[in-house]
Design a protein around this motif. Structure first.
Motif, mmCIF file in Angstrom:
data_model
loop_
_atom_site.group_PDB
_atom_site.id
_atom_site.type_symbol
_atom_site.label_atom_id
_atom_site.label_comp_id
_atom_site.label_asym_id
_atom_site.label_seq_id
_atom_site.Cartn_x
_atom_site.Cartn_y
_atom_site.Cartn_z
ATOM 1 N N ASP A 97 -2.917 7.567 6.902
ATOM 2 C CA ASP A 97 -3.609 8.435 7.856
ATOM 3 C C ASP A 97 -4.693 9.292 7.208
ATOM 4 O O ASP A 97 -5.655 9.670 7.867
ATOM 5 C CB ASP A 97 -2.614 9.352 8.568
ATOM 6 N N SER A 98 -4.551 9.570 5.912
ATOM 7 C CA SER A 98 -5.555 10.393 5.223
ATOM 8 C C SER A 98 -6.770 9.573 4.786
ATOM 9 O O SER A 98 -7.742 10.137 4.304
ATOM 10 C CB SER A 98 -4.933 11.069 3.997
ATOM 11 N N GLY A 99 -6.697 8.245 4.921
ATOM 12 C CA GLY A 99 -7.794 7.381 4.491
ATOM 13 C C GLY A 99 -7.632 6.838 3.081
ATOM 14 O O GLY A 99 -8.479 6.087 2.609
ATOM 15 N N GLN A 100 -6.529 7.184 2.395
ATOM 16 C CA GLN A 100 -6.263 6.664 1.051
ATOM 17 C C GLN A 100 -5.896 5.187 1.144
ATOM 18 O O GLN A 100 -5.002 4.807 1.888
ATOM 19 C CB GLN A 100 -5.118 7.423 0.378
ATOM 20 N N TRP A 101 -6.617 4.349 0.387
ATOM 21 C CA TRP A 101 -6.346 2.916 0.344
ATOM 22 C C TRP A 101 -5.300 2.608 -0.715
ATOM 23 O O TRP A 101 -5.222 3.292 -1.753
ATOM 24 C CB TRP A 101 -7.624 2.134 0.051
ATOM 25 N N TYR A 102 -4.547 1.551 -0.469
ATOM 26 C CA TYR A 102 -3.527 1.059 -1.401
ATOM 27 C C TYR A 102 -3.601 -0.463 -1.462
ATOM 28 O O TYR A 102 -3.960 -1.116 -0.485
ATOM 29 C CB TYR A 102 -2.110 1.429 -0.926
ATOM 30 N N ARG A 103 -3.243 -0.986 -2.610
ATOM 31 C CA ARG A 103 -2.921 -2.405 -2.721
ATOM 32 C C ARG A 103 -1.448 -2.452 -3.104
ATOM 33 O O ARG A 103 -1.041 -1.900 -4.138
ATOM 34 C CB ARG A 103 -3.765 -3.120 -3.768
ATOM 35 N N SER A 104 -0.661 -3.065 -2.272
ATOM 36 C CA SER A 104 0.774 -3.177 -2.497
ATOM 37 C C SER A 104 1.052 -4.577 -3.031
ATOM 38 O O SER A 104 0.648 -5.565 -2.425
ATOM 39 C CB SER A 104 1.534 -2.931 -1.194
ATOM 40 N N TYR A 105 1.718 -4.620 -4.181
ATOM 41 C CA TYR A 105 2.057 -5.875 -4.839
ATOM 42 C C TYR A 105 3.553 -6.110 -4.711
ATOM 43 O O TYR A 105 4.327 -5.158 -4.775
ATOM 44 C CB TYR A 105 1.746 -5.800 -6.336
ATOM 45 N N GLY A 106 3.947 -7.367 -4.579
ATOM 46 C CA GLY A 106 5.369 -7.598 -4.513
ATOM 47 C C GLY A 106 5.772 -9.042 -4.672
ATOM 48 O O GLY A 106 4.944 -9.944 -4.806
ATOM 49 N N ASN A 107 7.076 -9.203 -4.675
ATOM 50 C CA ASN A 107 7.733 -10.508 -4.746
ATOM 51 C C ASN A 107 8.796 -10.539 -3.670
ATOM 52 O O ASN A 107 9.433 -9.525 -3.384
ATOM 53 C CB ASN A 107 8.398 -10.705 -6.111
ATOM 54 N N GLU A 108 8.970 -11.711 -3.075
ATOM 55 C CA GLU A 108 10.010 -11.896 -2.073
ATOM 56 C C GLU A 108 10.797 -13.152 -2.399
ATOM 57 O O GLU A 108 10.228 -14.145 -2.862
ATOM 58 C CB GLU A 108 9.409 -12.079 -0.670
ATOM 59 N N ASN A 109 12.089 -13.095 -2.125
ATOM 60 C CA ASN A 109 12.964 -14.252 -2.202
ATOM 61 C C ASN A 109 13.491 -14.505 -0.802
ATOM 62 O O ASN A 109 14.013 -13.587 -0.161
ATOM 63 C CB ASN A 109 14.118 -13.995 -3.177
ATOM 64 N N TRP A 110 13.326 -15.748 -0.349
ATOM 65 C CA TRP A 110 13.704 -16.117 1.013
ATOM 66 C C TRP A 110 14.761 -17.212 0.973
ATOM 67 O O TRP A 110 14.670 -18.139 0.167
ATOM 68 C CB TRP A 110 12.511 -16.677 1.771
ATOM 69 N N ASP A 127 3.220 0.126 -4.814
ATOM 70 C CA ASP A 127 1.954 0.529 -4.207
ATOM 71 C C ASP A 127 1.025 1.120 -5.265
ATOM 72 O O ASP A 127 1.421 2.025 -6.002
ATOM 73 C CB ASP A 127 2.199 1.589 -3.129
ATOM 74 N N LEU A 128 -0.198 0.597 -5.301
ATOM 75 C CA LEU A 128 -1.214 1.088 -6.225
ATOM 76 C C LEU A 128 -2.327 1.737 -5.416
ATOM 77 O O LEU A 128 -2.977 1.059 -4.609
ATOM 78 C CB LEU A 128 -1.790 -0.083 -7.044
ATOM 79 N N PRO A 129 -2.565 3.038 -5.586
ATOM 80 C CA PRO A 129 -3.706 3.643 -4.904
ATOM 81 C C PRO A 129 -5.008 3.012 -5.430
ATOM 82 O O PRO A 129 -5.163 2.810 -6.639
ATOM 83 C CB PRO A 129 -3.635 5.120 -5.293
ATOM 84 N N ILE A 130 -5.913 2.674 -4.520
ATOM 85 C CA ILE A 130 -7.211 2.117 -4.890
ATOM 86 C C ILE A 130 -8.290 2.855 -4.102
ATOM 87 O O ILE A 130 -7.997 3.511 -3.094
ATOM 88 C CB ILE A 130 -7.301 0.592 -4.621
ATOM 89 N N THR A 131 -9.516 2.731 -4.561
ATOM 90 C CA THR A 131 -10.630 3.272 -3.792
ATOM 91 C C THR A 131 -11.071 2.220 -2.787
ATOM 92 O O THR A 131 -10.769 1.030 -2.934
ATOM 93 C CB THR A 131 -11.818 3.628 -4.701
ATOM 94 N N GLU A 132 -11.817 2.645 -1.800
ATOM 95 C CA GLU A 132 -12.317 1.684 -0.821
ATOM 96 C C GLU A 132 -13.186 0.640 -1.504
ATOM 97 O O GLU A 132 -13.168 -0.538 -1.143
ATOM 98 C CB GLU A 132 -13.079 2.391 0.294
ATOM 99 N N ALA A 133 -13.927 1.040 -2.543
ATOM 100 C CA ALA A 133 -14.791 0.108 -3.277
ATOM 101 C C ALA A 133 -13.996 -0.945 -4.042
ATOM 102 O O ALA A 133 -14.524 -2.018 -4.344
ATOM 103 C CB ALA A 133 -15.688 0.880 -4.237
ATOM 104 N N GLU A 134 -12.734 -0.680 -4.351
ATOM 105 C CA GLU A 134 -11.887 -1.629 -5.076
ATOM 106 C C GLU A 134 -11.202 -2.646 -4.171
ATOM 107 O O GLU A 134 -10.559 -3.580 -4.662
ATOM 108 C CB GLU A 134 -10.817 -0.880 -5.875
ATOM 109 N N ARG A 135 -11.350 -2.500 -2.884
ATOM 110 C CA ARG A 135 -10.717 -3.432 -1.945
ATOM 111 C C ARG A 135 -11.237 -4.844 -2.177
ATOM 112 O O ARG A 135 -12.400 -5.050 -2.471
ATOM 113 C CB ARG A 135 -11.010 -3.016 -0.506
#
Length: 156
Positions: A97-110, A127-135
Motif C-alpha cells: 500500500d505504501s508503493g514499496q516494490w518487492y520481488r518474492s523468491y521461493g520454492n514449492e513442492n507439490w 521477500d526482497l525490497p526492490i526499487t521500481e527501476a529494478e522490476r
C-alpha cells in the motif's frame, strides 16, 4: 464423476512443464476461487509459516494475499518431477500500500492425486525490497506473454 485437472500423473518432463505453466497462469489471474479449484477439496498447504487446509481456506488465504500484494506478477519454473510430484522455483513482483516494490523468491513442492489435483503444497518464500527501476516483470496484469523471458533467461 470426479474432477480432473490435466495433465494427469504420471508426469513426464513435458507434462510437468505444462502443469507448472497452468499453475502460473492460474495464479496470475488473481482469482482466489478459480485458483482454489486446482487443489483437492482437502488440500493441505504450508505457505511460509501459515498452514491452510481445503479450498475454502485456500480461497480466503489468496483473497488476503492479493489484497496486500498489488500488481502481482508471477513466473514459475520447473525444478524437478517424479510420477506424481513436482518441485518449482518462482519469483513474483508486487508492491504494498505504501508503493514499496518487492520481488518474492521461493520454492514449492507439490503432490498430486490421480486426477491431477494438487493435494499438498509446501512453499518457502523470501521477500526482497526492490526499487521500481529494478522490476523485471512489466507485462499487463494477467497471463505472462509466451515471449516474456523466464527465470533462467532473466538470471534469477
Amino acid at each position: 464423476m470426479s474432477e480432473q485437472r490435466p495433465p494427469l500423473p504420471p508426469f513426464t518432463e513435458e507434462t510437468a512443464r505444462v502443469k507448472v505453466r497452468a499453475a502460473e497462469d492460474g495464479w496470475n489471474t488473481r482469482d482466489p476461487r478459480r485458483v482454489s479449484l486446482a487443489y483437492t477439496p482437502d488440500s493441505r498447504w504450508r505457505n511460509r509459516a501459515e498452514f491452510v487446509t481445503g479450498r475454502e481456506e485456500i480461497a480466503a488465504f489468496l483473497t488476503r494475499k492479493w489484497r496486500r500484494e498489488h500488481e502481482y506478477r508471477l513466473v514459475k519454473e520447473l525444478w524437478a518431477h517424479t510420477a506424481d510430484r513436482i518441485a518449482v522455483r518462482f519469483a513474483y513482483e508486487w508492491h504494498d500500500d505504501s508503493g514499496q516494490w518487492y520481488r518474492s523468491y521461493g520454492n514449492e513442492n507439490w503432490a498430486f492425486d490421480q486426477d491431477g489435483l494438487m493435494a499438498h503444497r509446501h512453499a518457502s518464500i523470501n521477500d526482497l525490497p526492490i526499487t521500481e527501476a529494478e522490476r523485471l516483470f512489466h507485462w499487463p496484469l494477467g497471463r505472462r506473454p509466451d515471449d516474456h523471458p523466464g527465470l533462467t533467461e532473466l538470471g534469477l
